[in-house]
Write a protein that holds these residues in place. Structure first.
Motif, PDB file in Angstrom:
ATOM      1  N   MET A   1      46.642  38.959  29.597  1.00  0.00           N
ATOM      2  CA  MET A   1      46.540  40.370  29.418  1.00  0.00           C
ATOM      3  C   MET A   1      45.767  41.035  30.613  1.00  0.00           C
ATOM      4  O   MET A   1      44.594  40.680  30.697  1.00  0.00           O
ATOM      5  N   LEU A   2      46.066  42.015  31.314  1.00  0.00           N
ATOM      6  CA  LEU A   2      45.487  42.769  32.372  1.00  0.00           C
ATOM      7  C   LEU A   2      44.545  43.880  31.907  1.00  0.00           C
ATOM      8  O   LEU A   2      45.158  44.903  31.423  1.00  0.00           O
ATOM      9  N   SER A  40      44.495  45.966  39.927  1.00  0.00           N
ATOM     10  CA  SER A  40      44.267  44.731  39.459  1.00  0.00           C
ATOM     11  C   SER A  40      42.975  44.598  38.574  1.00  0.00           C
ATOM     12  O   SER A  40      42.077  45.570  38.626  1.00  0.00           O
ATOM     13  N   ALA A  41      42.893  43.450  37.908  1.00  0.00           N
ATOM     14  CA  ALA A  41      41.564  43.262  36.997  1.00  0.00           C
ATOM     15  C   ALA A  41      40.394  43.227  38.020  1.00  0.00           C
ATOM     16  O   ALA A  41      39.048  43.225  37.739  1.00  0.00           O
ATOM     17  N   VAL A  42      40.823  42.446  39.198  1.00  0.00           N
ATOM     18  CA  VAL A  42      39.523  42.534  40.372  1.00  0.00           C
ATOM     19  C   VAL A  42      39.948  43.158  41.491  1.00  0.00           C
ATOM     20  O   VAL A  42      41.250  43.013  42.052  1.00  0.00           O
ATOM     21  N   THR A  43      39.448  44.165  41.826  1.00  0.00           N
ATOM     22  CA  THR A  43      39.677  45.073  43.125  1.00  0.00           C
ATOM     23  C   THR A  43      38.532  44.968  44.031  1.00  0.00           C
ATOM     24  O   THR A  43      37.235  44.994  43.857  1.00  0.00           O
ATOM     25  N   PHE A  44      38.930  44.376  45.243  1.00  0.00           N
ATOM     26  CA  PHE A  44      37.746  44.165  46.365  1.00  0.00           C
ATOM     27  C   PHE A  44      37.947  45.524  47.393  1.00  0.00           C
ATOM     28  O   PHE A  44      39.050  45.895  47.888  1.00  0.00           O
ATOM     29  N   PHE A  45      36.827  46.080  47.576  1.00  0.00           N
ATOM     30  CA  PHE A  45      36.793  47.320  48.798  1.00  0.00           C
ATOM     31  C   PHE A  45      36.167  46.599  49.919  1.00  0.00           C
ATOM     32  O   PHE A  45      35.081  45.881  50.146  1.00  0.00           O
ATOM     33  N   VAL A  46      37.003  46.606  50.941  1.00  0.00           N
ATOM     34  CA  VAL A  46      36.738  45.667  52.346  1.00  0.00           C
ATOM     35  C   VAL A  46      36.630  46.863  53.423  1.00  0.00           C
ATOM     36  O   VAL A  46      37.425  47.778  53.568  1.00  0.00           O
ATOM     37  N   GLY A 180      34.098  31.676  40.146  1.00  0.00           N
ATOM     38  CA  GLY A 180      34.711  30.780  38.916  1.00  0.00           C
ATOM     39  C   GLY A 180      34.145  31.569  37.735  1.00  0.00           C
ATOM     40  O   GLY A 180      34.774  31.594  36.754  1.00  0.00           O
ATOM     41  N   ILE A 181      32.897  32.201  37.932  1.00  0.00           N
ATOM     42  CA  ILE A 181      32.428  32.927  36.727  1.00  0.00           C
ATOM     43  C   ILE A 181      33.188  34.160  36.588  1.00  0.00           C
ATOM     44  O   ILE A 181      33.487  34.630  35.455  1.00  0.00           O
ATOM     45  N   ILE A 182      33.602  34.885  37.469  1.00  0.00           N
ATOM     46  CA  ILE A 182      34.506  36.018  37.692  1.00  0.00           C
ATOM     47  C   ILE A 182      35.893  35.710  36.923  1.00  0.00           C
ATOM     48  O   ILE A 182      36.337  36.728  35.907  1.00  0.00           O
ATOM     49  N   GLY A 183      36.201  34.581  37.372  1.00  0.00           N
ATOM     50  CA  GLY A 183      37.557  34.003  36.607  1.00  0.00           C
ATOM     51  C   GLY A 183      37.441  34.026  35.213  1.00  0.00           C
ATOM     52  O   GLY A 183      38.333  34.581  34.491  1.00  0.00           O
ATOM     53  N   GLY A 184      36.279  33.487  34.644  1.00  0.00           N
ATOM     54  CA  GLY A 184      36.306  33.281  33.032  1.00  0.00           C
ATOM     55  C   GLY A 184      35.982  34.725  32.719  1.00  0.00           C
ATOM     56  O   GLY A 184      36.286  35.084  31.526  1.00  0.00           O
ATOM     57  N   LEU A 185      35.300  35.534  33.310  1.00  0.00           N
ATOM     58  CA  LEU A 185      35.068  36.914  32.936  1.00  0.00           C
ATOM     59  C   LEU A 185      36.240  37.526  32.568  1.00  0.00           C
ATOM     60  O   LEU A 185      36.535  38.650  31.789  1.00  0.00           O
ATOM     61  N   VAL A 186      37.298  37.590  33.647  1.00  0.00           N
ATOM     62  CA  VAL A 186      38.547  38.089  33.740  1.00  0.00           C
ATOM     63  C   VAL A 186      39.541  37.896  32.847  1.00  0.00           C
ATOM     64  O   VAL A 186      40.075  38.782  31.786  1.00  0.00           O
ATOM     65  N   ARG A 187      39.166  36.531  32.243  1.00  0.00           N
ATOM     66  CA  ARG A 187      40.024  35.993  31.142  1.00  0.00           C
ATOM     67  C   ARG A 187      39.670  36.467  29.864  1.00  0.00           C
ATOM     68  O   ARG A 187      40.106  36.545  28.736  1.00  0.00           O
ATOM     69  N   ASP A 188      38.307  36.951  30.054  1.00  0.00           N
ATOM     70  CA  ASP A 188      37.537  37.650  28.599  1.00  0.00           C
ATOM     71  C   ASP A 188      37.701  39.053  28.630  1.00  0.00           C
ATOM     72  O   ASP A 188      36.486  39.828  28.389  1.00  0.00           O
ATOM     73  N   ASN A 189      38.696  39.433  29.335  1.00  0.00           N
ATOM     74  CA  ASN A 189      38.833  41.125  29.170  1.00  0.00           C
ATOM     75  C   ASN A 189      37.751  41.826  30.032  1.00  0.00           C
ATOM     76  O   ASN A 189      37.431  42.906  29.654  1.00  0.00           O
TER      77      ASN A 189
END
Length: 254
Positions: A1-2, A40-46, A180-189
């Motif tokens: 779920m996004l 997205s659940a993860v957005t980068f400003f570059v 990896g930590i970000i990935g786990g937190l994304v899976r945790d909504n």
């Protein structure tokens, strides 16, 4: 779920004429287009230094209720008033679900946040100490270790996390750890909005990358970013790049 706690950023007020904010192409673009969707659940400003990515990131954090120098919504310290007034002119379009946690983490002001935590714990009160939530006093760690310890120990999930150039404090190996930590937190909504120059972090799967440039703000593919291309060119042939920089005067082999 996004999970998206912030769905878009809108210009909701008139930036004063003559303000330096109007001279930043990305902010001027947002003023004309009125809205920037976060897909997205993860957005980068570059983008290059001075492109406006940290200015907008800071404004989003302040509009979301965070302290200008970083921390959770409960942080209220200020060591120097340097933030812009952009937050006064934006509105955040929020999702139906509210985050249960949140943090604004700035590499440049983490020292000040760590000091604030220690000072709170020195005040006699009935409240439990705060430092243990971070794995202990952050001043006992190196800058990079304290940065990573904050994320590992204080980010609880189901949260909105805003990071400003986290790679400034982290080695390449620790950047992979952070991914990896970000990935786990994304899976945790959780939702992340991150300003970065790191081609390592930008490779996060399914992340949205928004390029801040003289043309405004636009989505860009990972391999199309200058960060990826220059890094790859250098690693593929560092001698050639060094010769270009030093005009052929560099005779030492690398």
């Amino acid at each position: 779920m996004l999970t998206k706690y912030i769905e878009s950023v809108k210009i909701s007020g008139n930036i004063p004429r003559g303000s330096y904010l109007g001279g930043i192409p990305a902010i001027e673009w947002l003023s004309r287009h009125k809205e920037l969707a976060l897909g997205s659940a993860v957005t980068f400003f570059v983008g290059e230094n001075g492109a406006g990515k940290s200015t907008l990131l800071e404004a989003i954090a302040l509009a979301a209720g965070f302290n200008a120098e970083g921390g959770s919504r409960n942080f209220s310290f200020s060591t120097r008033d340097t933030h812009s007034e952009l937050y006064k002119y934006i509105t955040l379009s929020r999702g139906f679900i509210r985050p249960k946690d949140g943090f604004f983490l700035r590499a440049e002001s983490l020292y000040n946040s760590a000091t604030y935590i220690d000072e709170l714990d020195e005040i006699p009160s009935a409240s439990p100490p705060i430092a243990p939530l971070y794995g202990g006093s952050l001043h006992r760690e190196s800058h990079g270790e304290s940065f990573l310890a904050t994320i590992q120990n204080r980010f609880f999930g189901n949260g909105l996390y805003i990071l400003d150039e986290p790679e400034a404090a982290l080695s390449p190996a620790r950047q992979l750890t952070l991914m990896g930590i970000i990935g786990g937190l994304v899976r945790d909504n959780s939702q992340f909005i991150i300003a970065t120059h790191s081609p390592i972090l930008m490779a996060f799967p399914n992340a949205e990358i928004l390029l801040f440039s003289d043309s405004g703000i636009s989505p860009i593919g990972y391999r199309q970013t200058e960060h990826y291309q220059i890094t790859k060119q250098f690693l593929d042939d560092p001698q050639r790049m060094l010769n270009m920089i030093f005009g052929g005067e560099n005779n030492a082999e690398v």
